[in-house]
Design an enzyme around this catalytic site. Sequence first.
Site, short mmCIF file in Angstrom:
data_model
loop_
_atom_site.label_atom_id
_atom_site.label_comp_id
_atom_site.label_asym_id
_atom_site.label_seq_id
_atom_site.Cartn_x
_atom_site.Cartn_y
_atom_site.Cartn_z
N ASP A 78 0.84 -1.19 0.00
CA ASP A 78 0.00 0.00 0.00
C ASP A 78 0.88 1.24 0.00
O ASP A 78 2.05 1.19 0.36
CB ASP A 78 -0.87 0.02 1.26
CG ASP A 78 -1.89 -1.09 1.23
OD1 ASP A 78 -2.15 -1.63 0.15
OD2 ASP A 78 -2.43 -1.41 2.31
N LYS A 94 -4.41 3.48 -4.36
CA LYS A 94 -5.50 3.85 -5.25
C LYS A 94 -5.01 4.85 -6.29
O LYS A 94 -4.32 5.80 -5.99
CB LYS A 94 -6.61 4.48 -4.41
CG LYS A 94 -7.92 4.57 -5.11
CD LYS A 94 -9.00 5.01 -4.13
CE LYS A 94 -9.92 5.98 -4.82
NZ LYS A 94 -10.79 6.66 -3.86
N MET A 114 -9.44 6.28 10.19
CA MET A 114 -9.90 6.98 8.97
C MET A 114 -10.98 8.01 9.27
O MET A 114 -11.95 8.13 8.52
CB MET A 114 -10.46 5.96 7.96
CG MET A 114 -9.43 4.99 7.47
SD MET A 114 -10.09 3.81 6.29
CE MET A 114 -10.66 2.50 7.34
N1 SAH Z 1 -4.77 -1.87 8.82
C1 SAH Z 1 -4.40 -0.59 9.40
C2 SAH Z 1 -5.47 0.45 9.26
C3 SAH Z 1 -5.75 0.86 7.87
S1 SAH Z 1 -6.95 2.15 7.77
C4 SAH Z 1 -4.02 -0.80 10.87
O1 SAH Z 1 -4.24 -1.86 11.44
O2 SAH Z 1 -3.48 0.15 11.43
C5 SAH Z 1 -5.93 3.58 7.70
C6 SAH Z 1 -6.12 4.42 8.95
O3 SAH Z 1 -5.31 3.91 10.00
C7 SAH Z 1 -5.68 5.84 8.82
O4 SAH Z 1 -6.69 6.65 8.22
C8 SAH Z 1 -5.45 6.23 10.25
O5 SAH Z 1 -6.67 6.48 10.92
C9 SAH Z 1 -4.87 4.96 10.80
N2 SAH Z 1 -3.41 4.99 10.77
C10 SAH Z 1 -2.58 4.19 10.08
N3 SAH Z 1 -1.29 4.50 10.35
C11 SAH Z 1 -1.30 5.52 11.22
C12 SAH Z 1 -0.30 6.29 11.87
N4 SAH Z 1 0.99 6.04 11.67
N5 SAH Z 1 -0.68 7.25 12.71
C13 SAH Z 1 -1.99 7.51 12.93
N6 SAH Z 1 -2.98 6.83 12.34
C14 SAH Z 1 -2.64 5.84 11.49
#
Ligand code: SAH
Length: 473
Positions: free
Chosen positions: A249, A271, A385
């Site tokens: 990703d 995307k 998100m």
């Molecule tokens: N599978 C991922 C989540 C994917 S959805 C997991 O388990 O973390 C993507 C969302 O994850 C982002 O919009 C944000 O809300 C959060 N996110 C991912 N990395 C982040 C980071 N380093 N700091 C803060 N939020 C994060």
Amino acid sequence: MPLYPLFADLRDRPVLVVGGGPVAERKAAALIVAGARVRVGAPELTASLRARVEAGEVRWIEGTFTGAWLDEAWLVVAATGDRRVNRAIAAAAEDRCILVNVVDDPALCSFHVPALVRRGLLTLAISSAGQAPVLASRLRARLETVLDESLGALSELAGRYRLRIREAFPDVTQRRRFYAWLLDGPVAPLLGRHREAEALRTLEQALQTPHAIARAGRVTLVGAGPGDPGLLTLKALRALQRADVIVHDRLVDAAILDLARRDAERIDVGKRSGEDHAATQRRIHDLLHAHAAAGRHVVRLKGGDPFVFGRGGEELEFLRARGVDYEVVPGVSAAMACAAYAGIPLTHREHAQSVHLLTAHCKDSIDTLDWRALARERQTLALYMGVAQLEHLTERMLAHGRDGDTPFALVENGSRPGQRVVTGCLRDLPALARRHDVRAPAMLILGEVAALAPQLAWFGAAIHPDTDLADAA
Ligand code: SAH
């Protein structure tokens, strides 16, 4: 001059350890593992050496060293901590042509004990000929991280089948090719997944129809964590180092991709502009399938954990329906990482008994949430998100009875060099997010526990709760 490496079979062979302290204790323990008949010579023993004597694992020669102790010994370890005594032991051993190791004194040694990496019976020994033992032990630690635990089971299996493999492949080149398949093919991952019966079946089948051996492709779904490469698991690192293709990703950090095998193909499947989610997902499914079908080891690398808002489930359903083999390596999800890196315990005996992981990336998904349940006190919400939906969220929470004083923390770029944490209370949430221009990726942590952030913070910039909203409104 380099040393001559050897692996000694000490089963039932007498070995002498001189010294009764903690160092002698460690040396004796390693010799016992190898099946040696260990005799420990010393005026006194540690409690645990004494216990070994009582258990019959070690014989104690009580007293101070004399040459007669060397009678019958195949090897001697001098661990007295007294240089003069050690020197006398080394000289006596030399006279009788017995190999001697003097702990921490390479000049007096006629054999060295290497740093070890063990996987079952498979042993890797590392020596710097006594020149740089610290370097050798660092190298050992590095190898520990890259070598999978299943190698032990694999080498035992190879041992059990050695004769059959030799019979099935009398030709050396063919046999080599078979062993390469054994190491890189489907058997090792099956052992790693504790599917021994299936591993055996696969091996048997390969022996019966050797011409049909093909390099089967597979997909490893890997969680890359939130950004800090140190949060990768050992399994994730090993998968990256074995991958032929990495399908990742956009959110996965370059520093993490740098840890992958140099010649692995990297494909960014973020995307594309103008493409909708369904089309992106279809493209990813097809890519995974095509590469695995071509016999490649595909790592599907996702931010955080693949099963938390990561569409990992959909990808596996697709692969399963097409008979592609897969495994899953969990990752540190953003909620866990952001909480930890902002000093917020997600649960706390006094403040929160449950945690909800939720997402609200659009108005529709917001409307499906059970707001009454989410607005109860003494629980923690971790919102993925959600940056664009903070206004809606706040309004719903307040409408369903959550106290406007409930603390929150917004963690932007959690665990990354640019991490920012904005704290405040629920009623000011949208205004504070706007004032500080909080952007994705960000995690909202809402609940009593968020009040701990300013006290417990330890990473990145210090957190100053923003309570002056006069010019934010
Ligand atoms: N599978 C991922 C989540 C994917 S959805 C997991 O388990 O973390 C993507 C969302 O994850 C982002 O919009 C944000 O809300 C959060 N996110 C991912 N990395 C982040 C980071 N380093 N700091 C803060 N939020 C994060």
